[in-house]
Design an enzyme around this catalytic site. Structure first.
Site, short mmCIF file in Angstrom:
data_model
loop_
_atom_site.label_atom_id
_atom_site.label_comp_id
_atom_site.label_asym_id
_atom_site.label_seq_id
_atom_site.Cartn_x
_atom_site.Cartn_y
_atom_site.Cartn_z
N ALA A 66 5.41 -4.36 -9.94
CA ALA A 66 4.99 -4.99 -11.12
C ALA A 66 4.40 -6.48 -10.91
O ALA A 66 4.79 -7.10 -10.06
CB ALA A 66 6.04 -5.29 -12.30
N GLY A 111 8.03 -2.04 -8.13
CA GLY A 111 7.58 -0.96 -8.96
C GLY A 111 6.31 -0.07 -8.30
O GLY A 111 6.53 1.06 -8.54
N GLU A 114 8.81 2.68 -6.93
CA GLU A 114 9.22 3.54 -8.03
C GLU A 114 8.20 4.27 -8.60
O GLU A 114 8.37 5.67 -8.86
CB GLU A 114 9.76 2.51 -9.18
CG GLU A 114 11.09 1.76 -8.49
CD GLU A 114 11.37 0.76 -9.71
OE1 GLU A 114 10.57 -0.28 -9.75
OE2 GLU A 114 12.59 0.83 -10.06
N GLU A 134 13.14 -6.14 -5.59
CA GLU A 134 13.09 -7.09 -6.55
C GLU A 134 14.30 -7.93 -6.34
O GLU A 134 14.27 -9.06 -7.01
CB GLU A 134 13.58 -6.18 -7.83
CG GLU A 134 12.44 -5.07 -8.27
CD GLU A 134 12.34 -3.94 -7.46
OE1 GLU A 134 12.85 -3.65 -6.52
OE2 GLU A 134 11.83 -3.02 -8.24
N1 CAA Z 1 2.56 -9.45 -8.44
C1 CAA Z 1 1.67 -10.39 -8.50
N2 CAA Z 1 0.87 -10.89 -7.41
C2 CAA Z 1 1.38 -10.21 -6.42
C3 CAA Z 1 2.28 -9.24 -6.08
C4 CAA Z 1 3.08 -8.73 -7.31
N3 CAA Z 1 4.03 -8.06 -7.19
N4 CAA Z 1 2.26 -9.03 -4.80
C5 CAA Z 1 1.36 -9.85 -4.16
N5 CAA Z 1 0.90 -10.36 -5.06
C6 CAA Z 1 -0.53 -11.33 -4.67
C7 CAA Z 1 -0.30 -12.58 -4.35
O1 CAA Z 1 0.37 -13.65 -5.12
C8 CAA Z 1 -1.36 -13.13 -3.61
O2 CAA Z 1 -2.33 -13.77 -4.67
P1 CAA Z 1 -2.62 -15.09 -4.49
O3 CAA Z 1 -3.24 -14.98 -3.17
O4 CAA Z 1 -3.45 -15.26 -5.65
O5 CAA Z 1 -1.56 -16.03 -4.25
C9 CAA Z 1 -1.98 -11.91 -3.26
O6 CAA Z 1 -1.21 -10.84 -4.03
C10 CAA Z 1 -1.50 -11.79 -1.65
O7 CAA Z 1 -0.54 -11.62 -1.16
P2 CAA Z 1 0.29 -12.51 -0.33
O8 CAA Z 1 -0.60 -13.61 -0.23
O9 CAA Z 1 1.70 -12.71 -0.74
O10 CAA Z 1 0.27 -11.47 1.11
P3 CAA Z 1 1.16 -11.48 2.38
O11 CAA Z 1 0.57 -10.56 3.10
O12 CAA Z 1 1.45 -12.74 2.39
O13 CAA Z 1 2.50 -10.86 1.63
C11 CAA Z 1 3.88 -9.16 0.62
C12 CAA Z 1 2.52 -9.27 1.33
C13 CAA Z 1 5.07 -9.31 1.62
C14 CAA Z 1 3.69 -8.00 0.01
C15 CAA Z 1 4.17 -10.24 -0.74
O14 CAA Z 1 2.68 -10.34 -1.40
C16 CAA Z 1 5.47 -10.03 -1.55
O15 CAA Z 1 6.41 -10.10 -1.15
N6 CAA Z 1 4.94 -9.73 -2.85
C17 CAA Z 1 5.77 -9.21 -3.90
C18 CAA Z 1 6.53 -7.96 -3.68
C19 CAA Z 1 7.62 -7.57 -4.46
O16 CAA Z 1 8.43 -8.31 -4.76
N7 CAA Z 1 7.31 -6.52 -5.46
C20 CAA Z 1 8.46 -6.20 -6.48
C21 CAA Z 1 7.91 -6.79 -7.91
S1 CAA Z 1 8.94 -6.84 -9.21
C22 CAA Z 1 8.66 -5.25 -9.67
O17 CAA Z 1 8.22 -4.52 -9.29
C23 CAA Z 1 9.99 -4.92 -10.72
C24 CAA Z 1 10.19 -3.63 -11.40
O18 CAA Z 1 10.93 -3.06 -10.78
C25 CAA Z 1 9.17 -2.94 -11.86
#
Ligand code: CAA
Length: 260
Positions: A66, A111, A114, A134
């Site tokens: 998400a 998500g 999921e 998450e």
């Molecule tokens: N939402 C919004 N933007 C996201 C995103 C997310 N889930 N994941 C990555 N991005 C964006 C980053 O913010 C970044 O954008 P900016 O350059 O504008 O800052 C771009 O994508 C590239 O990401 P990174 O620079 O972080 O890339 P990386 O290679 O350094 O890291 C990663 C990759 C480890 C996947 C890291 O991006 C990360 O940890 N992302 C979050 C993953 C996460 O926690 N997902 C769960 C979301 S909550 C959810 O899904 C709730 C549910 O149950 C429905």
């Protein structure tokens, strides 16, 4: 059909929906979800399409989950809304009357995982990384992860993954039973397509009924589920495709199924 956040392609009886926000690692926003739902509705009514592939654009991600950036200033109502949004998509995929393959080309997190778990089959590139991450942002899986992951791999490992928020690689996910198969990254798209192509040659009604029985039966007593299977085989037994399959077998040729 015009889309902004997905790429929607149809060829050789396969529809491919590609999540297309690579700059945000294909994170799901409301708009992305609405577009996927629209494409699914188009596929549902298109008799020529027999299998769906859901994948992510670029080399890096299937989906990072998400959209975290929309969670600033969150409250209970918005959290519930986010959950409902993902539920709609996951339910649509799980109940879709054609097989849906999640082609996990990179990260499938939160998500993202999921949604992949709501698909029927998960094929992963060896580059894929998966996790219910998450907890790392102070959240819990909200699109069915606490339930679908537990049903897939059991409580012990589900708790480990959800409590630690750690990512696992594709081979580990295969061993745990989260993914069906892992392919080398350079031939991933081709292998997924070959796999999907094989499914397009199977009898559509039999696939549809088998999917419904496996999904519905999982939440029923064995007795009731087997009774449901009996009714299901009644439906499949009355198809032209069964007669075609039997004729092809006796005539030692490949069957041509029509979905009737
Ligand atoms: N939402 C919004 N933007 C996201 C995103 C997310 N889930 N994941 C990555 N991005 C964006 C980053 O913010 C970044 O954008 P900016 O350059 O504008 O800052 C771009 O994508 C590239 O990401 P990174 O620079 O972080 O890339 P990386 O290679 O350094 O890291 C990663 C990759 C480890 C996947 C890291 O991006 C990360 O940890 N992302 C979050 C993953 C996460 O926690 N997902 C769960 C979301 S909550 C959810 O899904 C709730 C549910 O149950 C429905």
């Amino acid at each position: 059909m015009e889309f902004k956040y997905i790429i929607y392609e149809k060829s050789e009886a396969i529809a491919t929906i590609t999540l297309n926000r690579p700059e945000a690692l294909n994170a799901f926003s409301k708009e992305v979800i609405n577009e996927v739902l629209q494409a699914l509705e188009d596929i549902r009514t298109n008799e020529g399409i027999r299998v769906v592939i859901l994948t992510g654009a670029g080399e890096k991600a299937f989906s990072a989950g998400a959209d975290i950036k929309t969670m600033k200033g969150f409250n209970a109502l918005k959290g519930r809304e986010l959950s409902l949004m993902g539920e709609r998509l996951c339910n649509a995929l799980e109940n879709f009357e054609k097989p849906v393959i999640a082609a996990i080309n990179g990260y499938a997190l939160g998500g993202g995982l999921e949604v992949a778990m709501a698909c029927d089959l998960r094929l992963a590139s060896e580059r894929a990384r998966m996790g219910q991450t998450e907890i790392n942002i102070g959240l819990i899986p909200g699109w069915g992860g606490t339930q679908r992951l537990t049903r897939l791999i059991g409580r012990t490992k589900a708790k480990e993954l959800i409590f630690t928020g750690k990512m696992i690689d594709a081979k580990t996910a295969e061993k745990l039973g989260i993914v069906n198969m892992v392919f080398p990254a350079e031939e991933f798209r081709e292998k997924v397509r070959q796999f999907a192509k094989e499914l397009t040659l199977k009898a559509p009604v039999a696939l549809k009924v088998a999917k419904a029985l496996i999904n519905k039966g999982a939440d029923m007593s064995l007795d009731s589920a087997i009774a449901l299977e009996r009714e299901g085989i009644g439906v499949v037994a009355s198809t032209e495709d069964l007669q075609e399959g039997v004729s092809a077998f006796t005539e030692k040729r490949k069957p041509i199924f029509k979905g009737r």
